[in-house]
Design a protein around this motif. Structure first.
Motif, PDB file in Angstrom:
ATOM      1  N   THR A 144       3.976   8.561   1.513  1.00 39.69           N
ATOM      2  CA  THR A 144       3.847   8.607   0.057  1.00 39.69           C
ATOM      3  C   THR A 144       4.342   7.285  -0.518  1.00 39.69           C
ATOM      4  O   THR A 144       5.274   6.674   0.002  1.00 39.69           O
ATOM      5  N   ILE A 145       3.694   6.855  -1.605  1.00 41.63           N
ATOM      6  CA  ILE A 145       4.111   5.671  -2.353  1.00 41.63           C
ATOM      7  C   ILE A 145       4.420   6.117  -3.767  1.00 41.63           C
ATOM      8  O   ILE A 145       3.584   6.720  -4.439  1.00 41.63           O
ATOM      9  N   ARG A 146       5.632   5.852  -4.190  1.00 43.45           N
ATOM     10  CA  ARG A 146       6.086   6.256  -5.523  1.00 43.45           C
ATOM     11  C   ARG A 146       5.776   7.723  -5.805  1.00 43.45           C
ATOM     12  O   ARG A 146       5.372   8.093  -6.894  1.00 43.45           O
ATOM     13  N   GLY A 147       5.939   8.561  -4.800  1.00 43.72           N
ATOM     14  CA  GLY A 147       5.844   9.990  -5.004  1.00 43.72           C
ATOM     15  C   GLY A 147       4.494  10.614  -4.767  1.00 43.72           C
ATOM     16  O   GLY A 147       4.366  11.840  -4.806  1.00 43.72           O
ATOM     17  N   PHE A 148       3.447   9.820  -4.480  1.00 39.85           N
ATOM     18  CA  PHE A 148       2.112  10.370  -4.310  1.00 39.85           C
ATOM     19  C   PHE A 148       1.569   9.981  -2.937  1.00 39.85           C
ATOM     20  O   PHE A 148       1.779   8.864  -2.456  1.00 39.85           O
ATOM     21  N   THR A 149       0.858  10.936  -2.312  1.00 42.51           N
ATOM     22  CA  THR A 149       0.367  10.695  -0.974  1.00 42.51           C
ATOM     23  C   THR A 149      -0.536   9.468  -0.926  1.00 42.51           C
ATOM     24  O   THR A 149      -1.326   9.220  -1.839  1.00 42.51           O
ATOM     25  N   ALA A 150      -0.414   8.700   0.147  1.00 39.89           N
ATOM     26  CA  ALA A 150      -1.200   7.474   0.309  1.00 39.89           C
ATOM     27  C   ALA A 150      -1.867   7.427   1.677  1.00 39.89           C
ATOM     28  O   ALA A 150      -2.193   6.342   2.168  1.00 39.89           O
ATOM     29  N   ARG A 151      -2.103   8.587   2.283  1.00 33.97           N
ATOM     30  CA  ARG A 151      -2.723   8.602   3.610  1.00 33.97           C
ATOM     31  C   ARG A 151      -4.096   7.953   3.599  1.00 33.97           C
ATOM     32  O   ARG A 151      -4.517   7.341   4.579  1.00 33.97           O
ATOM     33  N   ASN A 152      -4.826   8.089   2.479  1.00 33.48           N
ATOM     34  CA  ASN A 152      -6.160   7.503   2.381  1.00 33.48           C
ATOM     35  C   ASN A 152      -6.163   6.192   1.609  1.00 33.48           C
ATOM     36  O   ASN A 152      -7.235   5.714   1.207  1.00 33.48           O
ATOM     37  N   ASP A 153      -4.996   5.602   1.404  1.00 36.30           N
ATOM     38  CA  ASP A 153      -4.892   4.361   0.638  1.00 36.30           C
ATOM     39  C   ASP A 153      -4.394   3.208   1.497  1.00 36.30           C
ATOM     40  O   ASP A 153      -3.662   2.332   1.025  1.00 36.30           O
ATOM     41  N   ILE A 154      -4.775   3.202   2.765  1.00 37.48           N
ATOM     42  CA  ILE A 154      -4.417   2.127   3.684  1.00 37.48           C
ATOM     43  C   ILE A 154      -5.648   1.254   3.887  1.00 37.48           C
ATOM     44  O   ILE A 154      -6.732   1.752   4.230  1.00 37.48           O
ATOM     45  N   PHE A 155      -5.503  -0.049   3.675  1.00 36.60           N
ATOM     46  CA  PHE A 155      -6.610  -0.991   3.742  1.00 36.60           C
ATOM     47  C   PHE A 155      -6.354  -2.024   4.834  1.00 36.60           C
ATOM     48  O   PHE A 155      -5.208  -2.311   5.181  1.00 36.60           O
ATOM     49  N   LEU A 156      -7.425  -2.565   5.361  1.00 42.66           N
ATOM     50  CA  LEU A 156      -7.369  -3.640   6.344  1.00 42.66           C
ATOM     51  C   LEU A 156      -8.179  -4.807   5.789  1.00 42.66           C
ATOM     52  O   LEU A 156      -9.403  -4.707   5.649  1.00 42.66           O
ATOM     53  N   ASP A 157      -7.491  -5.866   5.398  1.00 43.86           N
ATOM     54  CA  ASP A 157      -8.133  -7.049   4.811  1.00 43.86           C
ATOM     55  C   ASP A 157      -8.993  -6.685   3.609  1.00 43.86           C
ATOM     56  O   ASP A 157     -10.097  -7.204   3.422  1.00 43.86           O
TER      57      ASP A 157
END
Length: 884
Positions: A210-223
């Protein structure tokens, strides 16, 4: 049913040790071959490698130089003309005329070009501010620009220096990861405030946070392109890791509620080098990495090749049967490096074959009691996690002029995954938070047989408690085809300077998971284990069958622009708009299951289209070239099929996507000639239309909740004299459910996996006897397991019978149980401390030792509503670093 012979723990360790000897041999031969095979070529390598320190400079923009050899004063004037920078000479008047420069021709970063101009003169330089370089006869140890902290990211969406960018952006640079001996994305992110880790889920393994309290599993980027796969990411090919906190919908599209994570890959360089690292440690850990770069600047306008390789095998401290086995390969080639048109083709492959560990069971509201820290409840020879990911990326950029550039990135990615993981359980989870004095219609059930009530209480004999071995088995392939085209332009209108970024991106994502079950007539057919003394050598058995087959395909497109307007020297305004279209098709079916099996309702092909704009507006005040104050407003959205999953209720609903809105005010300041960067921010993020699942019907998912996270965060990154590096951060997050349709008792309670406070610190310093030492740690506050069920009943009164239709626990039941006590379902906070010592033996060889969890703390690192994964115990790695 399948039975396998099981190795003993001792036999397993002997097998790993045998493999370790092979690893040592392979690593030695690889290092020898690398050293011998490149000896002649490396003899002419550039002595100073600007990427060796921290990689910070590699993210600066490239510029074309054509400065011939000759007097240094003329070369400096040509450099000022090419870059727009001012070069101050800290020498007696007229002294510069006595120096000659070798010149610089080609495409280089501003700092690297100045280094080449000064090469052989005995002079050095440092950055005074964003527009000024100082040149003089000073010690390189105290003024080298490569010792400054990173002030940019590779993403062209952010054209301004980080100091002037109105958003919290934390960079984990190469030197931090090297000092800490980081090998995974998860561990790199422990250096960023406001991030907390979570365990993998039933349908998705890999990095979960989580980032700042909200899930970020689908918010990972590569370049800059979404890295959609469910796998554990290794850091062997990282230049740095960027964490952009706060909604970033304008730049990245869907999701990004709390922020996004961007992994910056290593790319070919104009300098020749070879770096090899071999690490050996406790728990039979062996890891070898190699980074080889070979330029041929007279081929195709400047060509360079780079390859990064990684292989690792080892256990997990304190978890006797868990194993990690990874292999990675990342070759890349760049052409046209000295021309207006440059292209880089890269391939990234990582294979993982782990013995996974889903840790320990919950009991009521907390970790199950007893001496179970080292217990393994799975089947070591039957549990597995296998991923085999391939990512092919092409980047092309064309420079029409120094102020107009076109960038394109295209990607094809394939993420196959197979897993069978044992999740230990004792009792079923409470479906609702019911306060004292309230009533429930049923008591918690046994996790082994959900038709029976759970037989255990806090007074139960621990040696009698049986643990259910729930099997999470899945086979899936995720895929991604994507293209992103972007224009960056700098221009003036009516004397006002603009920095414009505009782009279009789109593509197709697929997900095809097949899931299995072992439950027949509400009973798990897999053998159980004892809480205190589980038998990890017990043969695996059970009746498995396919519970669902899912096919999902999403087509999406996004159009966006962001313009930064500079109003003189003191003020900047920026704003942007994006429009996204997200079109998802979904179906689910189940082959005929065996008698008594769990039946999944088939879902005929359904679809949903979401079209949504997002906005951003910001103001920056720059009272000094060393700092800025800013205010930022931004939105983002989460469509129903964000994670490539749909329900009939959401597909047919007219409910809008989840909508997120953030206000942020902050300050950034650099000190000590850009050696130290400090940031601080206050933020307020609110999510509307939060999705909720009906506790009585899992197919009924509605967008009806509201959630809020507000807080402050501070961070410091520095490269100081005397070999002192520092990275530190603190975040205070106040999270709340502010409205819930199905879970009204959760209102006012914190969101899942959101610690109130997080803190990180790591400091290195030069010691005596040519040693560098480092020490630091992390603090993570207590976290709840669920946003919808933050507290659970822990004791109940006897059954009470009511007339039909009058029961306080439901209109269709007549028997209720009064709740007598409740408790928060959470994991406690923890401190963990780490240390490092490093000593160079020669200018090409150094030794480094890292110790993790110095005090051998027992804590829960990765919580999940249905299982808990403890952090690794005390462990150590000793590494040998070669540079050629």
């Amino acid at each position: 049913m399948k039975h396998k012979a099981h190795k003993t723990a001792a036999g397993k360790n002997r097998a790993m040790l045998g493999r370790g000897r092979g690893w040592i041999t392979v690593g030695t031969l690889a290092a020898y071959a690398a050293a011998g095979g490149t000896k002649s070529a490396l003899a002419s390598a550039v002595k100073t490698d600007p990427t060796a320190a921290d990689g910070a400079g590699s993210t600066l923009p490239l510029k074309r130089f054509d400065i011939p050899a000759g007097p240094l004063d003329a070369a400096v004037k040509a450099y000022e003309h090419a870059t727009g920078l001012t070069v101050k000479i800290v020498l007696p008047a007229g002294t510069l005329a006595g120096f000659n420069s070798q010149g610089v021709v080609g495409l280089y970063r501003e700092d690297e070009a100045l280094r080449l101009l000064l090469d052989g003169t005995g002079l050095n330089y440092r950055v005074e501010d964003a527009a000024t370089m100082l040149v003089g006869v000073q010690s390189k140890d105290t003024i080298s620009v490569t010792d400054s902290v990173t002030n940019s990211v590779s993403l062209t969406k952010f054209p301004e220096p980080l100091l002037d960018t109105p958003q919290s952006i934390s960079v984990v640079p190469q030197f931090v990861m090297q000092d800490e001996g980081v090998s995974t994305l998860k561990d790199a992110l422990r250096n960023v405030p406001g991030i907390s880790m979570a365990a993998g889920e039933a349908g998705a393994q890999g990095d979960n946070l989580t980032i700042r309290g909200f899930t970020a599993r689908n918010d990972i980027f590569l370049d800059g392109v979404r890295d959609f796969g469910s796998y554990y990411r290794d850091s062997f090919n990282y230049e740095q890791v960027d964490v952009l906190e706060g909604p970033a919908g304008v730049e990245f599209g869907r999701g990004a509620t709390g922020g996004v994570i961007n992994q910056e890959s290593k790319v070919p360089q104009a300098q020749q080098f070879v770096r090899v690292q071999a690490q050996f440690g406790t728990d039979l850990t062996r890891r070898v990495t190699a980074d080889i770069n070979e330029p041929e600047m007279d081929v195709l306008g400047g060509t360079a090749y780079r390859v990064n390789v990684m292989a690792q095998e080892g256990g997990v401290a304190g978890r006797d049967y868990a194993e990690v086995r990874r292999f990675g390969l990342a070759p890349s080639v760049s052409i046209g490096m000295n021309t207006p048109t440059r292209a880089t083709l890269s391939y990234f492959h990582i294979t993982e074959s782990d013995t996974p560990d889903y840790g320990l069971p919950w009991f009521n509201n907390k970790l199950a009691p007893g001496s179970i820290r080292h217990n393994y409840y799975g089947f070591p020879d039957e549990n597995y996690l296998k991923t085999n990911d391939d990512i092919l990326t092409l980047k092309v950029e064309h420079e029409f002029s120094p102020n107009l550039n076109l960038h394109m990135i295209a990607r094809a990615a394939n993420y196959p995954r197979q897993a069978q993981i044992t999740e230990p359980q004792i009792c079923s989870n409470a479906p609702l938070s019911v306060p004292v004095g309230g009533f429930v219609s049923s008591l918690p059930t046994s996790a082994v047989n959900t038709a029976l009530p759970c037989a255990y209480t806090g007074a139960s004999d621990l040696s009698s408690i049986i643990v259910n071995r729930n099997q999470i088995q899945t086979k899936s392939v995720e895929g991604d085809l994507w293209d992103q085209t972007e224009v960056t332009a700098r221009f003036n209108t009516f004397g006002i300077r603009h920095a414009l970024v505009a782009g279009v991106e789109g593509g197709q994502e697929i997900s095809n998971p097949i899931r299995y079950s072992y439950t027949i007539n509400k009973i798990n057919t897999v053998p159980t284990a004892m809480l205190i003394d589980p038998n990890a050598q017990q043969p695996f058995g059970g009746t498995g069958y396919i519970s669902s087959v899912v096919h999902t395909k999403s087509d999406s497109v996004g159009l966006y622009f962001v313009d930064t307007i500079k109003l003189g020297r003191l003020f900047e305004l920026s704003g942007g708009v994006r429009w996204d279209r997200f079109d998802t098709g979904y179906n689910l079916y189940q082959p005929t299951p065996p008698a008594g099996a769990t039946v999944t309702a088939n879902v005929p092909p359904i679809s949903r289209i979401d079209e949504q704009p997002t906005y951003r507006a910001a103001f920056v005040y720059k009272p000094s070239t060393h700092g800025s104050f800013y205010f930022d407003y931004a939105t983002s959205f989460d469509p129903a099929a964000e994670s490539l999953s749909l329900s009939i209720g959401l597909a047919n609903s007219s409910a809008a996507p989840e909508e997120n809105e953030t206000y942020e005010a902050g300050a950034k300041w650099s000190f000590l000639n850009e050696r130290l960067l400090m940031e601080g921010a206050f933020f307020h993020t609110e999510k509307d239309n939060a999705r909720e699942t009906d506790p009585t019907n899992s197919n009924n998912i509605v967008a009806a909740g509201n959630q809020l996270v507000k807080g402050v965060q501070f961070s410091v990154v520095g490269r100081l004299p005397e070999g002192m590096d520092v990275v530190a951060g603190y975040a205070y997050l106040d999270s709340d459910v502010i409205f819930s349709k199905f879970y009204p008792t959760s209102v006012g309670f914190p969101l899942a996996n959101v610690p109130k406070q997080t803190f990180n610190l790591f400091i290195t310093h030069r010691l005596g006897w040519h040693l560098n030492g480092g020490v630091g740690g992390n603090y993570v506050g207590s976290r709840t397991a669920s946003s919808t069920v933050p507290f659970v009943p822990t004791s109940y009164g006897p059954a009470q019978t009511f007339a039909p239709g009058s029961a306080p626990c439901g209109v269709t039941v007549t028997t209720c149980y009064e709740v007598l006590s409740t408790a928060m379902k959470q994991v406690p906070g923890y401190w963990v401390f780490n240390a490092m010592v490093r000593r160079p033996l020669t200018d090409r060889l150094e030794l480094q030792a890292n110790v993790y969890n110095l005090l051998n703390r027992y804590y829960i690192d990765l919580p999940h509503p249905s299982h808990l994964i403890p952090g690794a115990g005390a462990s150590a790695l000793i590494g040998v670093n070669f540079k050629f």
